[in-house]
Design a protein around this motif. Structure first.
Motif, short mmCIF file in Angstrom:
data_model
loop_
_atom_site.label_atom_id
_atom_site.label_comp_id
_atom_site.label_asym_id
_atom_site.label_seq_id
_atom_site.Cartn_x
_atom_site.Cartn_y
_atom_site.Cartn_z
N TYR A 244 71.08 -30.69 43.80
CA TYR A 244 69.89 -29.89 44.11
C TYR A 244 70.16 -28.41 43.91
O TYR A 244 71.27 -27.94 44.11
N ALA A 245 69.10 -27.70 43.56
CA ALA A 245 69.13 -26.23 43.54
C ALA A 245 67.98 -25.77 44.40
O ALA A 245 66.90 -26.38 44.42
N VAL A 246 68.22 -24.72 45.14
CA VAL A 246 67.19 -24.16 46.01
C VAL A 246 67.11 -22.66 45.76
O VAL A 246 68.11 -22.03 45.41
N ALA A 247 65.91 -22.11 45.92
CA ALA A 247 65.72 -20.68 45.76
C ALA A 247 64.77 -20.18 46.85
O ALA A 247 63.82 -20.88 47.22
N VAL A 248 65.05 -18.99 47.32
CA VAL A 248 64.19 -18.31 48.28
C VAL A 248 63.85 -16.95 47.68
O VAL A 248 64.74 -16.23 47.23
N ALA A 249 62.56 -16.62 47.68
CA ALA A 249 62.08 -15.34 47.15
C ALA A 249 61.46 -14.55 48.28
O ALA A 249 60.68 -15.08 49.07
N ALA A 250 61.83 -13.28 48.36
CA ALA A 250 61.30 -12.39 49.40
C ALA A 250 60.71 -11.15 48.74
O ALA A 250 61.42 -10.41 48.06
N PRO A 251 59.41 -10.94 48.93
CA PRO A 251 58.78 -9.75 48.34
C PRO A 251 58.87 -8.55 49.27
O PRO A 251 58.95 -8.68 50.48
N VAL A 252 58.86 -7.39 48.67
CA VAL A 252 58.69 -6.13 49.39
C VAL A 252 57.27 -5.68 49.08
O VAL A 252 56.91 -5.57 47.91
N LEU A 253 56.50 -5.47 50.13
CA LEU A 253 55.11 -5.09 49.91
C LEU A 253 54.96 -3.60 49.65
O LEU A 253 55.70 -2.79 50.20
N GLY A 254 54.00 -3.30 48.79
CA GLY A 254 53.61 -1.93 48.50
C GLY A 254 52.12 -1.85 48.71
O GLY A 254 51.54 -2.67 49.42
N ALA A 255 51.46 -0.94 48.09
CA ALA A 255 50.01 -0.82 48.22
C ALA A 255 49.34 -1.81 47.29
O ALA A 255 49.66 -1.85 46.11
N PRO A 256 48.39 -2.63 47.78
CA PRO A 256 47.68 -3.55 46.89
C PRO A 256 46.88 -2.76 45.86
O PRO A 256 46.45 -1.65 46.13
N GLY A 257 46.72 -3.33 44.70
CA GLY A 257 45.94 -2.67 43.67
C GLY A 257 46.24 -3.21 42.31
O GLY A 257 46.85 -4.27 42.18
N PRO A 258 45.83 -2.48 41.27
CA PRO A 258 46.06 -2.95 39.90
C PRO A 258 47.53 -2.92 39.56
O PRO A 258 48.30 -2.17 40.16
N PRO A 259 47.95 -3.75 38.60
CA PRO A 259 49.36 -3.76 38.22
C PRO A 259 49.78 -2.40 37.65
O PRO A 259 48.98 -1.68 37.09
N THR A 260 51.04 -2.11 37.84
CA THR A 260 51.59 -0.86 37.32
C THR A 260 52.65 -1.19 36.30
O THR A 260 53.11 -2.31 36.21
#
Length: 155
Positions: free
Chosen positions: A127-143
């Motif tokens: 098995y392989a496992v992955a965990v992803a953790a985002p850092v939030l910024g201001a919501p909006g259009p892609p940059t």
């Protein structure tokens, strides 16, 4: 209270994503469909990163697939197809995985207010496992690519 955490007071971690992938299942897909099947999910550079001296390393391949799934889960979107090749898992010079978002994945992250994503991948036996953790910024259009940090005025 906002529907999701904001980064008003600094970086905020939220919306973890996790996935597990069976090497037995991936070996079966590889046997039945060949490497070209995985070319729909991984870029040529990602497939190259999954190779060793004897060919594709199935556990590394599983880790990449699990990481893409985990990253997609951080977006918390409904009725959208995982944009496999728009989520790129690169290997840093130190060996740990780095996330690059392109196209629709970049837009989904921006809409969710995600500024950056870090991922951890682990594999053992079957098995392989992955965990992803985002850092939030201001919501909006892609940059585009992040801007260099601003320097204080030296006057």
């Amino acid at each position: 209270m906002p529907a999701r955490p904001t980064a008003a007071s600094g970086p905020v971690w939220a919306n973890l994503g996790m996935d597990i992938v069976s090497a037995t299942r991936v070996r079966g897909l590889l046997d039945d469909h060949g490497e070209t099947f995985f070319g729909r999910m991984l870029t040529p550079a990602e497939l190259a990163d999954c190779r060793n001296s004897t060919g594709l390393d199935v556990l590394i391949l599983c880790g990449r697939i699990a990481a893409k799934e985990a990253v997609f889960k951080t977006f918390r979107v409904r009725d959208r197809v995982l944009p496999w090749r728009d989520i790129v898992i690169r290997r840093s010079t130190g060996g740990w995985p780095l996330i690059e978002l392109r196209g629709s994945a970049d837009r989904m992250a921006a809409e969710a207010g995600i500024a950056e994503i870090t991922v951890s991948i682990s594999h053992d036996v079957d098995y392989a496992v992955a965990v992803a953790a985002p850092v939030l910024g201001a919501p909006g259009p892609p940059t585009g690519p992040p801007s260099p940090p601003s320097r204080p005025d030296t006057q």
